[in-house]
Design a protein around this motif. Structure first.
Motif, short mmCIF file in Angstrom:
data_model
loop_
_atom_site.label_atom_id
_atom_site.label_comp_id
_atom_site.label_asym_id
_atom_site.label_seq_id
_atom_site.Cartn_x
_atom_site.Cartn_y
_atom_site.Cartn_z
N PHE A 1 -4.45 9.13 -1.27
CA PHE A 1 -4.55 8.40 0.23
C PHE A 1 -3.57 8.21 0.90
O PHE A 1 -3.37 8.31 2.10
CB PHE A 1 -4.44 7.10 -0.47
N LEU A 2 -2.57 8.36 0.22
CA LEU A 2 -1.17 8.97 1.28
C LEU A 2 -1.23 9.83 2.01
O LEU A 2 -1.01 9.90 3.21
CB LEU A 2 0.27 8.30 0.36
N LEU B 1 -11.29 6.85 -0.73
CA LEU B 1 -10.40 6.33 -1.46
C LEU B 1 -10.87 6.94 -2.63
O LEU B 1 -11.85 6.32 -2.76
CB LEU B 1 -9.94 5.31 -1.51
N HIS C 1 -3.45 7.30 -5.33
CA HIS C 1 -2.64 6.15 -4.70
C HIS C 1 -2.02 8.01 -3.21
O HIS C 1 -2.06 8.07 -2.01
CB HIS C 1 -1.40 6.61 -4.53
N LEU D 1 -6.78 -4.82 -4.00
CA LEU D 1 -6.20 -4.31 -2.23
C LEU D 1 -5.03 -5.60 -1.86
O LEU D 1 -4.11 -5.29 -0.94
CB LEU D 1 -6.89 -2.71 -1.89
N ALA E 1 4.35 3.37 -4.02
CA ALA E 1 2.58 3.78 -5.56
C ALA E 1 2.88 2.96 -6.84
O ALA E 1 1.88 2.64 -7.44
CB ALA E 1 2.98 5.10 -5.86
N ASN F 1 -5.32 6.20 -11.23
CA ASN F 1 -4.99 5.52 -9.51
C ASN F 1 -3.37 6.02 -9.22
O ASN F 1 -3.59 5.80 -7.60
CB ASN F 1 -4.93 3.84 -10.04
N ARG F 2 -2.79 6.13 -9.64
CA ARG F 2 -1.22 6.53 -9.05
C ARG F 2 -1.68 8.28 -8.66
O ARG F 2 -0.67 8.60 -7.22
CB ARG F 2 -0.07 7.00 -10.12
N TYR G 1 1.60 -0.18 -5.92
CA TYR G 1 -0.29 0.12 -5.84
C TYR G 1 -0.76 0.20 -7.27
O TYR G 1 -2.40 -0.93 -7.27
CB TYR G 1 -0.21 0.89 -4.53
N THR G 2 -0.52 0.72 -7.90
CA THR G 2 -0.82 1.12 -8.94
C THR G 2 -0.29 -0.69 -10.06
O THR G 2 -1.85 -0.30 -11.42
CB THR G 2 0.15 1.87 -10.19
N LEU H 1 0.54 -1.12 0.09
CA LEU H 1 0.32 0.04 -0.08
C LEU H 1 1.11 1.21 0.02
O LEU H 1 0.27 2.12 -0.70
CB LEU H 1 -1.18 -0.33 1.09
#
Length: 275
Positions: free
Chosen positions: A106-107, A118, A103, A243, A33, A99-100, A36-37, A30
């Motif tokens: 999200f962080l 999210l 992320h 995820l 990056a 999505n990048r 996650y992507t 998670l």
């Protein structure tokens, strides 16, 4: 005394299996990056997720262009274009870009406390659709606004607790899995009967893996049950599965290793007793 110590260490190692997997996942999966992507990338082909993207983007763009008597036709054309675009390589590229960015948001939410969900910004997708339509000479396509449309796929109520938990897991990171392996190895080393200790350790790791798998499945149900009515359950479930794929894979791998170690030690004992 040695047998008691070995048993205690085996129990601790078994209990740390799910915690170790979650800590490593939070820190290296998670928190990264690229990973996650990569985890979210296959969702570009998921029908439920595609349906949400097409619906939300069409809804956002519908009516923003004044096409006069051709308004209805233009709105229908946008929906068809978005639906067709969802099956192209350009869409997958735009999806990865979205999505990048998600992320990073999200962080940021986990570190600053801002944000409660999210979300995925569909601006890269809309920009690609506009480019495709303009290239095809579709009337009024050049008037399509590149709107920032956020699709909410997950929502969290207690962000402060989530932030603290995530920070602790990141700190544990690789060290908790290492500690689990050290405890398992020490349990075998101090045991009076090492073959029995290997069997017990293997079974303990298998139990820990089973607990991890059950926990992931239970959290999935609780997460989906708590979602607001306006969030698509199919899409949210697909996101959750993507995820947590690392955790489920880890559970199966540890289960297989634990059972194999226990079975191997048991068979060795049987062979030694065979005259």
């Amino acid at each position: 005394m040695r047998s008691i110590l070995s048993a205690v260490l085996i129990v601790l190692a078994a209990l740390l299996v799910p915690a170790s997997a979650v800590a490593y996942w939070a820190d290296r999966e998670l928190g990264d990056a690229d990973r996650y992507t990569a985890a979210m990338s296959p969702l570009a082909a998921n029908p439920a997720v595609q349906g949400v993207v097409v619906t939300q983007a069409t809804r956002a763009l519908s009516g923003q262009i004044d096409a006069g008597p051709f308004q209805g036709d233009l709105d229908a054309l946008l929906g068809e274009a978005l639906g067709s675009f969802a099956d192209t390589p350009a869409y997958r590229t735009a999806w990865d870009a979205a999505n990048r960015a998600a992320h990073a948001a999200f962080l940021k939410a986990l570190t600053t406390g801002h944000g409660d969900a999210l979300t995925i910004d569909l601006a890269p997708v809309i920009a690609q659709v506009k480019q495709e339509l303009v290239a095809d000479g579709v009337p009024f396509a050049d008037r399509i606004p590149v709107t920032h449309v956020s699709v909410k796929v997950m929502e969290y109520d207690n962000l402060a607790a989530l932030r603290e938990g995530f920070r602790m897991l990141q700190i544990a990171g690789i060290w908790l899995p290492v500690l689990t392996l050290v405890l398992a190895a020490t349990a075998i080393a101090v045991a009076v009967h090492r073959r029995r200790a290997v069997i017990a350790t293997g079974l303990g790791l298998a139990v820990g893996a089973a607990i991890l798998w059950i926990a992931v499945d239970l959290c999935r149900r609780l997460t989906l049950d708590d979602l607001p009515a306006d969030i698509d359950r199919g899409a949210a479930g697909a996101v959750y599965d993507a995820l947590t794929a690392f955790l489920r894979t880890t559970a199966w791998v540890v289960l297989a290793i634990g059972l194999a170690a226990a079975l191997g030690a048991w068979l060795m004992g049987r062979l030694r007793r065979t005259p």
